[in-house]
Design an enzyme around this catalytic site. Structure first.
Site, PDB file in Angstrom:
ATOM      1  N   ASP A  99     -12.616  31.332  10.255  1.00  0.00           N
ATOM      2  CA  ASP A  99     -12.109  30.394   9.258  1.00  0.00           C
ATOM      3  C   ASP A  99     -10.614  30.605   9.037  1.00  0.00           C
ATOM      4  O   ASP A  99     -10.132  31.735   9.024  1.00  0.00           O
ATOM      5  CB  ASP A  99     -12.838  30.567   7.926  1.00  0.00           C
ATOM      6  N   ASP A 125     -13.585  28.137   3.483  1.00  0.00           N
ATOM      7  CA  ASP A 125     -14.972  28.374   3.088  1.00  0.00           C
ATOM      8  C   ASP A 125     -15.035  29.314   1.894  1.00  0.00           C
ATOM      9  O   ASP A 125     -14.428  30.395   1.898  1.00  0.00           O
ATOM     10  CB  ASP A 125     -15.767  28.969   4.250  1.00  0.00           C
ATOM     11  N   ARG A 185     -18.196  18.319   5.377  1.00  0.00           N
ATOM     12  CA  ARG A 185     -17.903  19.373   4.397  1.00  0.00           C
ATOM     13  C   ARG A 185     -16.557  19.149   3.705  1.00  0.00           C
ATOM     14  O   ARG A 185     -15.651  19.955   3.818  1.00  0.00           O
ATOM     15  CB  ARG A 185     -17.951  20.763   5.039  1.00  0.00           C
TER      16      ARG A 185
END
Length: 297
Positions: A99, A125, A185
């Site tokens: 990430d 995240d 997302r």
């Protein structure tokens, strides 16, 4: 918010700023035990194949609109961190941190005026009992449609297998731009409470924008969805809730789910009254306002 032993998010506070230009300098400054205001100048690549971990009570900010961290940064078991005015360039298709930005079991974190792209797995995240975090005035995007994980921002994880997240994951997203080639997302919210307002969505060809499931409850207000699929939708079998007000749906298709979603589980309290003061911009003004003002300044 005054919670979990932190009165409000101040980062490094009034600590004397230190400017860094190398990875060694950056690592030393952000992992110091004392409050720090760390100014990134130029482009710094994280090393070792892992995200650079940030300690508590830190402000990390760019010296100007070109300041860049290539690789990834991570908050793990920390609090009171501000990350702002930075380009965060993920490593895909090269090897490195999954990430571009991640938070695990951390609280009181503010991400502001960022430009984040090409994360290996995701861009930002927020998981593992993290909470009290705000994402503001930031742009999220990808450069290659062949990237198999074009994911923006995950809040919580799993389809019902993280009950420890209940009562956590209180997250706000406002005045962000979810741009080119983001597939899904934007964010996805599990278990927590999400306040999603005045964001701009232009991710043409996407799967969905805001996904909510597994006891998540979100308030989706005055956003502008343009040329996207499924502006907000339910996910998974456990109950969840979406309240949507004042949004503009410009040439959208797919789901605009609201109310109670899911098929089973315990009750879910709708999230309709955020515990802080805020001012909504008219949704019609969002495209111009957000595209002019997001990212490093």
């Amino acid at each position: 918010m005054n919670a979990d032993g932190v009165k409000t998010t101040t980062g490094g506070g009034n600590a004397t700023p230190v400017t860094v230009t190398t990875f060694a300098e950056l690592k030393s400054a952000v992992q110091d035990k004392n409050p720090r205001v760390v100014i990134v100048s130029g482009t710094i690549k994280t090393e070792g194949g892992y995200a650079l971990e940030i300690a508590s009570n830190k402000t990390i900010m760019g010296a100007d609109k070109d300041a860049t961290i290539y690789g990834g940064i991570a908050m793990k078991n920390v609090s009171n961190v501000i990350v702002r005015n930075l380009n965060i360039h993920g490593v895909w298709p090269n090897s490195g941190p999954d990430d571009a930005i991640s938070s695990r079991n951390s609280h009181h974190v503010w991400y502001d005026h960022l430009n984040v792209w090409d994360g290996g797995d995701g861009l930002l995240d927020i998981t593992n009992e993290s909470s009290y975090q705000t994402v503001s005035w930031s742009k999220f995007w990808y450069t290659n449609k062949d990237h198999p994980h074009r994911l923006a921002s995950l809040n919580g994880s799993g389809g019902g297998d993280h009950p420890e997240d209940l009562g956590k994951l209180k997250i706000t997203y406002h005045h962000n731009w979810f741009g080119d080639l983001v597939d899904q997302r934007m964010p996805r919210v599990m278990y927590g409470q999400g306040h999603i307002f005045n964001n701009y969505y232009t991710s043409k060809g996407n799967l969905y924008c805001v996904g909510v499931g597994s006891y998540g409850a979100v308030l989706v207000e005055n956003n502008y969805f343009k040329d996207v699929k499924s502006p907000h939708q339910f996910m998974y079998a456990l109950y969840s809730h979406i309240t949507a007000n004042g949004n503009v749906y410009d040439n959208t298709t797919g789901s605009k789910d609201t109310g109670l979603g899911g098929e089973s589980g315990d009750s879910v309290t709708p999230f309709t009254d955020p515990p802080y003061d805020y001012t909504l911009d008219p949704a019609k003004d969002v495209p111009d306002l957000v595209t002019r003002c997001v990212g490093p300044q």
